[in-house]
Design a protein around this motif. Structure first.
Motif, PDB file in Angstrom:
ATOM      1  N   LYS A  55       0.869  -1.179   0.000  1.00  0.00           N
ATOM      2  CA  LYS A  55       0.000   0.000   0.000  1.00  0.00           C
ATOM      3  C   LYS A  55       0.908   1.232   0.000  1.00  0.00           C
ATOM      4  CE  LYS A  55      -3.710   0.552   2.455  1.00  0.00           C
ATOM      5  NZ  LYS A  55      -4.716   0.646   3.551  1.00  0.00           N
ATOM      6  N   PHE A  56       0.357   2.376  -0.393  1.00  0.00           N
ATOM      7  CA  PHE A  56       1.084   3.610  -0.170  1.00  0.00           C
ATOM      8  C   PHE A  56       0.986   3.960   1.312  1.00  0.00           C
ATOM      9  CE2 PHE A  56       0.644   4.911  -4.793  1.00  0.00           C
ATOM     10  CZ  PHE A  56       2.005   4.888  -5.027  1.00  0.00           C
ATOM     11  N   ARG A  57       2.052   4.508   1.838  1.00  0.00           N
ATOM     12  CA  ARG A  57       2.096   4.851   3.259  1.00  0.00           C
ATOM     13  C   ARG A  57       1.232   6.079   3.542  1.00  0.00           C
ATOM     14  NH1 ARG A  57       6.383   6.932   6.828  1.00  0.00           N
ATOM     15  NH2 ARG A  57       7.629   7.485   5.020  1.00  0.00           N
ATOM     16  N   THR A  58       0.458   6.025   4.621  1.00  0.00           N
ATOM     17  CA  THR A  58      -0.382   7.166   5.002  1.00  0.00           C
ATOM     18  C   THR A  58      -0.021   7.696   6.381  1.00  0.00           C
ATOM     19  OG1 THR A  58      -2.073   5.683   5.923  1.00  0.00           O
ATOM     20  CG2 THR A  58      -2.329   6.347   3.619  1.00  0.00           C
ATOM     21  N   MET A  59       0.917   7.030   7.066  1.00  0.00           N
ATOM     22  CA  MET A  59       1.295   7.431   8.418  1.00  0.00           C
ATOM     23  C   MET A  59       2.805   7.645   8.517  1.00  0.00           C
ATOM     24  SD  MET A  59      -0.995   4.820  10.733  1.00  0.00           S
ATOM     25  CE  MET A  59      -2.736   4.540  10.389  1.00  0.00           C
ATOM     26  N   THR A  60       3.189   8.462   9.467  1.00  0.00           N
ATOM     27  CA  THR A  60       4.603   8.657   9.752  1.00  0.00           C
ATOM     28  C   THR A  60       5.109   7.487  10.599  1.00  0.00           C
ATOM     29  OG1 THR A  60       4.252   9.842  11.834  1.00  0.00           O
ATOM     30  CG2 THR A  60       4.209  11.150   9.801  1.00  0.00           C
ATOM     31  N   ASN A  61       6.401   7.464  10.845  1.00  0.00           N
ATOM     32  CA  ASN A  61       6.993   6.437  11.704  1.00  0.00           C
ATOM     33  C   ASN A  61       7.393   7.012  13.057  1.00  0.00           C
ATOM     34  OD1 ASN A  61       6.816   4.296   9.808  1.00  0.00           O
ATOM     35  ND2 ASN A  61       8.627   5.073   8.748  1.00  0.00           N
ATOM     36  N   GLN A  62       6.631   7.989  13.551  1.00  0.00           N
ATOM     37  CA  GLN A  62       6.963   8.650  14.813  1.00  0.00           C
ATOM     38  C   GLN A  62       6.866   7.683  15.986  1.00  0.00           C
ATOM     39  OE1 GLN A  62       4.089  11.991  14.081  1.00  0.00           O
ATOM     40  NE2 GLN A  62       5.752  13.224  14.917  1.00  0.00           N
ATOM     41  N   LEU A  63       7.840   7.779  16.883  1.00  0.00           N
ATOM     42  CA  LEU A  63       7.924   6.907  18.053  1.00  0.00           C
ATOM     43  C   LEU A  63       7.695   7.699  19.335  1.00  0.00           C
ATOM     44  CD1 LEU A  63      11.158   4.926  17.072  1.00  0.00           C
ATOM     45  CD2 LEU A  63       8.783   4.283  16.590  1.00  0.00           C
ATOM     46  N   ASP A  72      -2.163   5.177  15.793  1.00  0.00           N
ATOM     47  CA  ASP A  72      -2.461   5.502  14.397  1.00  0.00           C
ATOM     48  C   ASP A  72      -2.990   6.918  14.233  1.00  0.00           C
ATOM     49  OD1 ASP A  72      -1.720   2.940  13.878  1.00  0.00           O
ATOM     50  OD2 ASP A  72      -3.718   2.211  13.316  1.00  0.00           O
ATOM     51  N   GLU A  73      -3.874   7.343  15.142  1.00  0.00           N
ATOM     52  CA  GLU A  73      -4.494   8.651  15.025  1.00  0.00           C
ATOM     53  C   GLU A  73      -3.468   9.776  15.050  1.00  0.00           C
ATOM     54  OE1 GLU A  73      -5.322   6.323  17.126  1.00  0.00           O
ATOM     55  OE2 GLU A  73      -7.352   5.702  16.572  1.00  0.00           O
ATOM     56  N   GLN A  74      -2.373   9.571  15.779  1.00  0.00           N
ATOM     57  CA  GLN A  74      -1.340  10.598  15.883  1.00  0.00           C
ATOM     58  C   GLN A  74      -0.359  10.567  14.714  1.00  0.00           C
ATOM     59  OE1 GLN A  74       0.506  10.901  19.803  1.00  0.00           O
ATOM     60  NE2 GLN A  74      -1.279   9.905  20.732  1.00  0.00           N
ATOM     61  N   ARG A  75      -0.252   9.418  14.045  1.00  0.00           N
ATOM     62  CA  ARG A  75       0.700   9.287  12.944  1.00  0.00           C
ATOM     63  C   ARG A  75       0.065   9.523  11.572  1.00  0.00           C
ATOM     64  NH1 ARG A  75       2.675   4.459  12.025  1.00  0.00           N
ATOM     65  NH2 ARG A  75       1.142   3.259  13.206  1.00  0.00           N
ATOM     66  N   LEU A  76      -1.270   9.551  11.519  1.00  0.00           N
ATOM     67  CA  LEU A  76      -1.967   9.769  10.250  1.00  0.00           C
ATOM     68  C   LEU A  76      -1.894  11.238   9.882  1.00  0.00           C
ATOM     69  CD1 LEU A  76      -3.732   8.518   8.014  1.00  0.00           C
ATOM     70  CD2 LEU A  76      -5.731   9.010   9.440  1.00  0.00           C
TER      71      LEU A  76
END
Length: 199
Positions: A55-63, A72-76
């Motif tokens: 899939k194309f990425r829709t979220m960041t990889n923030q840790l 998910d809600e924070q990385r979208l």
């Protein structure tokens, strides 16, 4: 066999025609979210055989502070929300169709962790190739319960026809334009499936 030929022919033609679009989306994702522009994950396909899902990425990889991915809600991202609402994030699955891992229409491939949570009847969804779209996607998508989705998956398997596939594909275009059922209320996509008590 006819479904097999149609799937791969359509996927090949679509990949060729959409190459500029795929390239522009990939570049935009790299600019806004970094490399890589795609998301890959092992998913169970026909007969539970594991394949690499694209899939194309829709979220960041923030840790977070503990090195764990944020919810998910924070990385979208806003751009991620846009390509998800327009279903552009699903386009790389045409490659899965071309490779024979998926079909244009069928039960959606879910995560490997769910395999042990299905009832025997729900597990029948793996009797066919998973699809980019399916009966559940045109009847509520993420806004309906897991049990309803699985019931539709099994109904599709028992009533499959080329006409049904054509109908689902046509209605998918309409649903994408309307942007219905993108997510379940209160979730970035939908809540985790924890299993169903088998009556």
């Amino acid at each position: 066999m006819l479904k097999w030929v149609i799937d791969r022919t359509v996927a090949l033609l679509a990949l060729i025609l959409l190459t500029p679009v795929l390239g522009m989306i990939a570049i935009a994702i790299c600019i806004k979210m970094g490399w890589p522009p795609w998301f890959t994950q092992p998913r169970p396909g026909k007969n539970g055989q594991i394949f690499t899902f694209y899939k194309f990425r829709t979220m960041t990889n923030q840790l977070d502070g503990n090195g764990q991915l944020l919810p998910d809600e924070q990385r979208l991202t806003p751009f991620g929300q846009f390509i998800r609402k327009t279903s552009l994030d699903e386009l790389p699955q045409l490659w899965n169709v071309l490779l024979g891992h998926m079909s244009l229409v069928g039960p959606r491939p879910l995560i490997v962790e769910y395999l042990d949570r299905y009832t025997p009847e729900q597990n029948r969804r793996h009797e066919v190739l998973p699809g980019i779209t399916g009966l559940a996607q045109i009847n509520g998508r993420n806004a309906i319960s897991w049990e309803s989705k699985f019931e539709m998956d099994v109904w599709y398997i028992d009533h499959w026809s080329l006409w049904l596939d054509c109908k689902i594909l046509a209605l998918t275009v309409w649903k994408v334009l309307k942007r219905d059922g993108i997510n379940q209320e209160g979730f970035a996509t939908s809540e985790e499936f924890m299993g169903t008590l088998d009556p």
